[in-house]
Design a protein around this motif. Structure first.
Motif, PDB file in Angstrom:
ATOM      1  N   MET A  42       0.794  -1.032   0.109  1.00  0.00           N
ATOM      2  CA  MET A  42       0.048   0.100  -0.183  1.00  0.00           C
ATOM      3  C   MET A  42       0.401   1.084   0.216  1.00  0.00           C
ATOM      4  N   CYS A  43       0.939   2.087  -0.690  1.00  0.00           N
ATOM      5  CA  CYS A  43       1.587   3.395  -1.165  1.00  0.00           C
ATOM      6  C   CYS A  43       0.254   4.459  -1.258  1.00  0.00           C
ATOM      7  N   GLY A  44       0.196   4.963   0.109  1.00  0.00           N
ATOM      8  CA  GLY A  44      -0.243   5.988   0.237  1.00  0.00           C
ATOM      9  C   GLY A  44      -0.768   7.590   0.415  1.00  0.00           C
ATOM     10  N   LEU A  45      -1.447   8.216   1.129  1.00  0.00           N
ATOM     11  CA  LEU A  45      -1.122   9.790   1.060  1.00  0.00           C
ATOM     12  C   LEU A  45      -0.482  10.044   1.417  1.00  0.00           C
ATOM     13  N   ASP A  46       0.368   9.521   3.247  1.00  0.00           N
ATOM     14  CA  ASP A  46       1.502   9.230   4.027  1.00  0.00           C
ATOM     15  C   ASP A  46       2.925   9.402   2.935  1.00  0.00           C
ATOM     16  N   VAL A  47       3.325   9.284   1.641  1.00  0.00           N
ATOM     17  CA  VAL A  47       3.750   9.119   1.497  1.00  0.00           C
ATOM     18  C   VAL A  47       4.245   9.798   0.330  1.00  0.00           C
ATOM     19  N   GLY A  48       3.217  10.005  -0.037  1.00  0.00           N
ATOM     20  CA  GLY A  48       3.028  11.949  -1.210  1.00  0.00           C
ATOM     21  C   GLY A  48       3.149  12.847  -0.477  1.00  0.00           C
ATOM     22  N   GLU A  49       2.900  13.111   1.100  1.00  0.00           N
ATOM     23  CA  GLU A  49       3.631  13.647   1.205  1.00  0.00           C
ATOM     24  C   GLU A  49       4.444  14.235   2.005  1.00  0.00           C
ATOM     25  N   ASP A  50       5.313  13.050   1.415  1.00  0.00           N
ATOM     26  CA  ASP A  50       7.463  13.020   1.871  1.00  0.00           C
ATOM     27  C   ASP A  50       7.871  13.994   0.456  1.00  0.00           C
ATOM     28  N   ALA A  51       7.298  14.068  -0.551  1.00  0.00           N
ATOM     29  CA  ALA A  51       8.144  14.245  -1.725  1.00  0.00           C
ATOM     30  C   ALA A  51       7.659  15.053  -2.605  1.00  0.00           C
TER      31      ALA A  51
ATOM     32  N   TYR B 231       1.252  11.100  -6.525  1.00  0.00           N
ATOM     33  CA  TYR B 231       0.721  10.212  -6.321  1.00  0.00           C
ATOM     34  C   TYR B 231       0.791   8.552  -6.109  1.00  0.00           C
ATOM     35  N   ASP B 232       0.164   8.646  -7.688  1.00  0.00           N
ATOM     36  CA  ASP B 232       0.477   6.859  -8.069  1.00  0.00           C
ATOM     37  C   ASP B 232       2.084   6.947  -8.614  1.00  0.00           C
ATOM     38  N   SER B 233       2.909   7.658  -9.338  1.00  0.00           N
ATOM     39  CA  SER B 233       4.560   7.167  -9.300  1.00  0.00           C
ATOM     40  C   SER B 233       4.407   6.699  -7.697  1.00  0.00           C
ATOM     41  N   PHE B 234       4.177   6.638  -7.121  1.00  0.00           N
ATOM     42  CA  PHE B 234       4.669   5.937  -6.142  1.00  0.00           C
ATOM     43  C   PHE B 234       4.258   3.999  -5.996  1.00  0.00           C
ATOM     44  N   ALA B 235       3.321   3.438  -6.344  1.00  0.00           N
ATOM     45  CA  ALA B 235       3.131   2.321  -7.563  1.00  0.00           C
ATOM     46  C   ALA B 235       4.001   1.834  -7.534  1.00  0.00           C
ATOM     47  N   ILE B 236       4.485   2.981  -9.220  1.00  0.00           N
ATOM     48  CA  ILE B 236       6.068   2.426  -9.800  1.00  0.00           C
ATOM     49  C   ILE B 236       6.932   2.095  -9.395  1.00  0.00           C
ATOM     50  N   ALA B 237       7.272   3.400  -8.380  1.00  0.00           N
ATOM     51  CA  ALA B 237       8.951   3.280  -7.512  1.00  0.00           C
ATOM     52  C   ALA B 237       8.888   2.607  -6.686  1.00  0.00           C
ATOM     53  N   TYR B 238       7.665   1.865  -6.188  1.00  0.00           N
ATOM     54  CA  TYR B 238       7.893   1.191  -4.495  1.00  0.00           C
ATOM     55  C   TYR B 238       8.695  -0.163  -6.490  1.00  0.00           C
ATOM     56  N   ILE B 239       7.528  -0.664  -7.460  1.00  0.00           N
ATOM     57  CA  ILE B 239       7.804  -2.139  -8.023  1.00  0.00           C
ATOM     58  C   ILE B 239       8.889  -2.133  -8.794  1.00  0.00           C
ATOM     59  N   LEU B 240       9.846  -0.825  -8.867  1.00  0.00           N
ATOM     60  CA  LEU B 240      10.857  -0.226  -9.770  1.00  0.00           C
ATOM     61  C   LEU B 240      12.102  -0.537  -8.506  1.00  0.00           C
ATOM     62  N   GLU B 241      12.172   0.451  -7.380  1.00  0.00           N
ATOM     63  CA  GLU B 241      13.072   0.738  -6.493  1.00  0.00           C
ATOM     64  C   GLU B 241      12.344   1.002  -5.250  1.00  0.00           C
ATOM     65  N   PRO B 242      12.652  -0.322  -4.319  1.00  0.00           N
ATOM     66  CA  PRO B 242      11.613  -0.808  -3.262  1.00  0.00           C
ATOM     67  C   PRO B 242      12.101  -0.243  -1.807  1.00  0.00           C
ATOM     68  N   GLU B 243      13.879  -0.316  -2.339  1.00  0.00           N
ATOM     69  CA  GLU B 243      14.798   0.094  -1.448  1.00  0.00           C
ATOM     70  C   GLU B 243      14.591   2.011  -1.069  1.00  0.00           C
ATOM     71  N   MET B 244      13.752   2.123  -1.655  1.00  0.00           N
ATOM     72  CA  MET B 244      14.042   4.022  -1.172  1.00  0.00           C
ATOM     73  C   MET B 244      12.744   4.026  -0.249  1.00  0.00           C
ATOM     74  N   PHE B 245      11.978   3.036   0.305  1.00  0.00           N
ATOM     75  CA  PHE B 245      11.300   3.405   0.312  1.00  0.00           C
ATOM     76  C   PHE B 245      10.963   2.645   2.021  1.00  0.00           C
ATOM     77  N   GLU B 246      10.019   3.783   2.986  1.00  0.00           N
ATOM     78  CA  GLU B 246      10.119   3.313   4.634  1.00  0.00           C
ATOM     79  C   GLU B 246       9.431   2.229   4.717  1.00  0.00           C
ATOM     80  N   THR B 247       9.508   0.847   5.124  1.00  0.00           N
ATOM     81  CA  THR B 247       7.267   0.046   5.192  1.00  0.00           C
ATOM     82  C   THR B 247       7.092  -0.365   6.680  1.00  0.00           C
ATOM     83  N   GLN B 248       5.943  -1.220   6.298  1.00  0.00           N
ATOM     84  CA  GLN B 248       6.426  -2.026   7.594  1.00  0.00           C
ATOM     85  C   GLN B 248       4.421  -2.752   7.514  1.00  0.00           C
TER      86      GLN B 248
END
Length: 316
Positions: free
Chosen positions: A197-206, A245-262
């Motif tokens: 799940m790539c949500g609003l929280d991520v979009g506010e960060d970048a 917002y939507d770019s974070f989904a493709i970003a996670y698929i291609l570069e997941p290490e950019m993200f903090e996840t839980q």
């Protein structure tokens, strides 16, 4: 001969992707990146009612595929949420959904199969598990998993844009994609399929600031098109910073290490008139339930922006 073997191996290793979308300005950016990434094999684009009605989102998907010169089939999907009436986001994306750039009318048409039938065929016929990337309301995905539950065994994961660990952007607690079709989101999160799940929280960060948008404009034909759309996008503003917002989904698929996840258990509220569409993310495991989603909590802002600009630079 060795070179030919190398090419075949590279093609075989490509990740197979189905994009479910409601273009939508930020959808256009995510679709561009996916179509031009050499590690991905986009098998299908399906459309859903969301940012605008499904006739417009289907037309927009066809426009984008033709603009990019790609031979990817487009299948028309659900024209309304499972239960609620459609409330679109044309005030943000414009009446067409892609206001700001004059696309040529596409010569191509959607394929005969509707979205869930087309998805089912591709998933079941694939020699490797398929990744689904829904970046609109989850109506099509819920219908797919409900009507054809046999597809679950050949889905690698669902990487979606939607939800929030905090508040919403359509209602006080509901993010747009989830609040547009809460019942569909509930079905997907209870499906047992691996979810990111790539949500609003991520979009506010970048945010993309004016200098970033200017860089994108100068990159190529795609960059100029995206910049023109940005000028009409209300996900922030061109001058104050745009939320991709939507770019974070493709970003996670291609570069997941950019993200903090839980890993968390996520429930979707479907009953309360005050919080319908809210994604309740159990970050502290109060419920003691097994996680059903990997939730993105943050992203490396500088790395994301450089990745985004470099990804658009690979387009035409």
């Amino acid at each position: 001969m060795l070179g030919e073997v190398d090419v075949r191996v590279k093609t075989f290793n490509k990740r197979k992707l189905i994009i479910d979308t409601d273009p939508g300005i930020d959808d256009a950016v995510a679709i561009a990146i996916a179509l031009f990434d050499e590690t991905l094999d986009v098998k299908l684009i399906t459309t859903v009612a969301g940012n605008v009605n499904v006739d417009k989102t289907t037309q927009n998907a066809l426009k984008l595929v033709e603009f990019f010169g790609k031979n990817v089939p487009v299948a028309k999907g659900a024209d309304k949420p499972l239960v609620l009436e459609l409330e679109d986001a044309s005030e943000i994306h414009g009446k067409s959904g892609l206001d700001g750039y004059e696309f040529k009318l596409p010569n191509r048409k959607p394929i005969e199969d509707r979205a869930i039938v087309a998805m089912k065929k591709i998933i079941m016929e694939s020699d490797i598990p398929i990744t689904l990337m829904p970046i609109g309301p989850l109506t099509n995905i819920a219908l797919l998993l409900s009507v054809y539950p046999e597809v679950k065994g050949n889905i690698q994961e669902i990487v979606l844009m939607g939800g929030s660990t905090t508040r919403g952007n359509k209602t006080p607690m509901g993010e747009f994609n989830m609040a547009t079709d809460p019942e569909a989101a509930d079905i997907v999160f209870r499906s047992g399929v691996p979810i990111v799940m790539c949500g609003l929280d991520v979009g506010e960060d970048a945010l993309l600031y004016p200098e970033d948008s200017e860089r994108i404009k100068r990159l190529n034909k795609t960059g100029d098109m995206i910049y023109s759309l940005f000028k009409h996008y209300r996900g922030g503003s061109l001058h104050k910073g745009l939320k991709m917002y939507d770019s974070f989904a493709i970003a996670y698929i291609l570069e997941p290490e950019m993200f903090e996840t839980q890993d968390c258990y996520v429930a979707v509220e479907t009953s309360s008139p005050l919080t319908k569409g809210c994604t309740v993310v159990d970050l502290n495991n109060y419920w003691g339930k097994e996680p059903n989603a990997k939730v993105c909590l943050g992203v490396d802002e500088d790395r994301f922006k450089e990745w985004l600009i470099n990804a658009i630079a690979k387009c035409i």
